[in-house]
Scaffold this motif. Structure first.
Motif, PDB file in Angstrom:
ATOM      1  N   ASP A 104      19.141   1.676 -42.887  1.00 36.43           N
ATOM      2  CA  ASP A 104      19.394   1.373 -44.305  1.00 36.43           C
ATOM      3  C   ASP A 104      18.242   0.612 -44.943  1.00 36.43           C
ATOM      4  O   ASP A 104      18.439  -0.413 -45.610  1.00 36.43           O
ATOM      5  CB  ASP A 104      20.696   0.573 -44.458  1.00 36.43           C
ATOM      6  CG  ASP A 104      21.914   1.342 -43.993  1.00 36.43           C
ATOM      7  OD1 ASP A 104      21.971   2.560 -44.237  1.00 36.43           O
ATOM      8  OD2 ASP A 104      22.797   0.735 -43.360  1.00 36.43           O
ATOM      9  N   ARG A 105      17.048   1.112 -44.738  1.00 31.50           N
ATOM     10  CA  ARG A 105      15.851   0.483 -45.291  1.00 31.50           C
ATOM     11  C   ARG A 105      14.860   1.584 -45.684  1.00 31.50           C
ATOM     12  O   ARG A 105      14.963   2.729 -45.280  1.00 31.50           O
ATOM     13  CB  ARG A 105      15.175  -0.429 -44.268  1.00 31.50           C
ATOM     14  CG  ARG A 105      15.962  -1.663 -43.870  1.00 31.50           C
ATOM     15  CD  ARG A 105      15.924  -2.728 -44.959  1.00 31.50           C
ATOM     16  NE  ARG A 105      16.507  -3.985 -44.497  1.00 31.50           N
ATOM     17  CZ  ARG A 105      17.790  -4.292 -44.524  1.00 31.50           C
ATOM     18  NH1 ARG A 105      18.649  -3.382 -44.980  1.00 31.50           N
ATOM     19  NH2 ARG A 105      18.226  -5.462 -44.110  1.00 31.50           N
ATOM     20  N   SER A 106      13.853   1.189 -46.481  1.00 27.80           N
ATOM     21  CA  SER A 106      12.744   2.087 -46.790  1.00 27.80           C
ATOM     22  C   SER A 106      11.442   1.317 -46.625  1.00 27.80           C
ATOM     23  O   SER A 106      11.429   0.079 -46.635  1.00 27.80           O
ATOM     24  CB  SER A 106      12.858   2.633 -48.224  1.00 27.80           C
ATOM     25  OG  SER A 106      12.737   1.592 -49.172  1.00 27.80           O
ATOM     26  N   GLN A 116       6.454   7.280 -48.116  1.00 30.51           N
ATOM     27  CA  GLN A 116       7.625   6.400 -48.113  1.00 30.51           C
ATOM     28  C   GLN A 116       8.706   7.014 -47.233  1.00 30.51           C
ATOM     29  O   GLN A 116       9.138   8.141 -47.462  1.00 30.51           O
ATOM     30  CB  GLN A 116       8.191   6.198 -49.515  1.00 30.51           C
ATOM     31  CG  GLN A 116       9.381   5.240 -49.545  1.00 30.51           C
ATOM     32  CD  GLN A 116      10.050   5.174 -50.909  1.00 30.51           C
ATOM     33  OE1 GLN A 116      10.686   6.126 -51.344  1.00 30.51           O
ATOM     34  NE2 GLN A 116       9.881   4.049 -51.590  1.00 30.51           N
ATOM     35  N   ASN A 117       9.137   6.268 -46.214  1.00 33.54           N
ATOM     36  CA  ASN A 117      10.260   6.662 -45.371  1.00 33.54           C
ATOM     37  C   ASN A 117      11.505   5.930 -45.848  1.00 33.54           C
ATOM     38  O   ASN A 117      11.503   4.700 -45.980  1.00 33.54           O
ATOM     39  CB  ASN A 117       9.988   6.303 -43.913  1.00 33.54           C
ATOM     40  CG  ASN A 117       8.869   7.122 -43.311  1.00 33.54           C
ATOM     41  OD1 ASN A 117       8.738   8.312 -43.592  1.00 33.54           O
ATOM     42  ND2 ASN A 117       8.038   6.499 -42.494  1.00 33.54           N
ATOM     43  N   LYS A 118      12.592   6.676 -46.095  1.00 28.60           N
ATOM     44  CA  LYS A 118      13.882   6.110 -46.511  1.00 28.60           C
ATOM     45  C   LYS A 118      14.918   6.511 -45.478  1.00 28.60           C
ATOM     46  O   LYS A 118      15.218   7.692 -45.322  1.00 28.60           O
ATOM     47  CB  LYS A 118      14.273   6.612 -47.903  1.00 28.60           C
ATOM     48  CG  LYS A 118      13.293   6.250 -48.997  1.00 28.60           C
ATOM     49  CD  LYS A 118      13.757   6.750 -50.350  1.00 28.60           C
ATOM     50  CE  LYS A 118      14.980   5.987 -50.824  1.00 28.60           C
ATOM     51  NZ  LYS A 118      15.361   6.373 -52.214  1.00 28.60           N
ATOM     52  N   ASP A 161       7.028   1.701 -47.588  1.00 31.14           N
ATOM     53  CA  ASP A 161       5.860   2.382 -48.117  1.00 31.14           C
ATOM     54  C   ASP A 161       4.679   2.143 -47.186  1.00 31.14           C
ATOM     55  O   ASP A 161       4.501   1.039 -46.666  1.00 31.14           O
ATOM     56  CB  ASP A 161       5.514   1.854 -49.515  1.00 31.14           C
ATOM     57  CG  ASP A 161       6.614   2.148 -50.512  1.00 31.14           C
ATOM     58  OD1 ASP A 161       6.641   3.265 -51.027  1.00 31.14           O
ATOM     59  OD2 ASP A 161       7.450   1.252 -50.758  1.00 31.14           O
TER      60      ASP A 161
END
Length: 203
Positions: free
Chosen positions: A56-58, A40-42, A60
């Motif tokens: 400003d997103r994440s 998961q990149n945040k 999976d």
């Protein structure tokens, strides 16, 4: 990541753990392996070579890679390892698009170098913590008042985590671990969470 892949990863390592035990000497010397799992990149505000990406997103996604390392046992039951890995993401880009603005970070591949330190809770089961350096190569796209731009950039930072590794033969082990990475800087946000299942061959 598909919802059924993570349970499969846990089931794989669980089945390895149920296999016949091996000697503790498995955790001495060099090893190589492969791993796969959930990523998961945040992202928040990300500074890049071509400008500031307001994401400003994440997201999976799945990830997979290879690793290599070297184990030593400086004391009875203690295992210390130096390890490096190369990992690839699958459909893990994060994009925020608005009418007159857009920010997009699409990781292509990454590598990490780190150290593990653990304890053999049984002769065949290692519980460990890890930490080190991580670098990610990514495609970047930005649209703002200066117009559209695109390019490549490197994001680096630190990573920490921990896991369990089980020797199933003198040469083969299976493991599962969690990692957290911080690839941002002052006033920026680029975080990564991973759960990885791996299989290693010990020389």
């Amino acid at each position: 990541m598909k919802p059924y892949l993570l349970p499969i990863s846990f089931a794989l390592v669980a089945s390895l753990a149920a296999a016949n035990p091996a000697a503790a000497q498995t955790f001495e010397g060099p090893y190589v392996g492969a791993q796969a799992g959930w990523n998961q990149n945040k992202l928040g505000t990300v500074e890049s070579d071509i400008g500031t990406a307001q994401v400003d997103r994440s997201r999976d996604a799945a990830t997979a890679g290879i690793f290599a390392g070297y184990n030593i046992q400086p004391a009875n039951g203690i295992v210390v390892s130096a390890e490096g890995a190369v990992n690839f993401g699958f459909d893990d880009g994060v994009t925020r698009s608005q009418k007159d603005a857009m920010g997009s970070i699409n990781p292509e591949y990454g590598f990490d170098l780190g150290v593990r330190a653990g304890y053999l809770v049984t002769p065949n089961t290692l519980v460990y913590a890890r930490g080190g350096y991580e670098n990610i190569r990514a495609s970047v796209r930005v649209l703002d008042l200066e117009g559209p731009r695109s390019g490549k950039d490197n994001f680096d930072g630190w990573t920490i985590g921990g896991g369990v590794e089980r020797a199933v033969t003198d040469r083969i082990s299976g493991r599962i671990e969690y990692r957290y990475s911080d690839l941002g800087g002052s006033g920026t946000k680029f975080e990564r969470h991973q759960v990885l299942a791996g299989v290693a061959y010990h020389f």
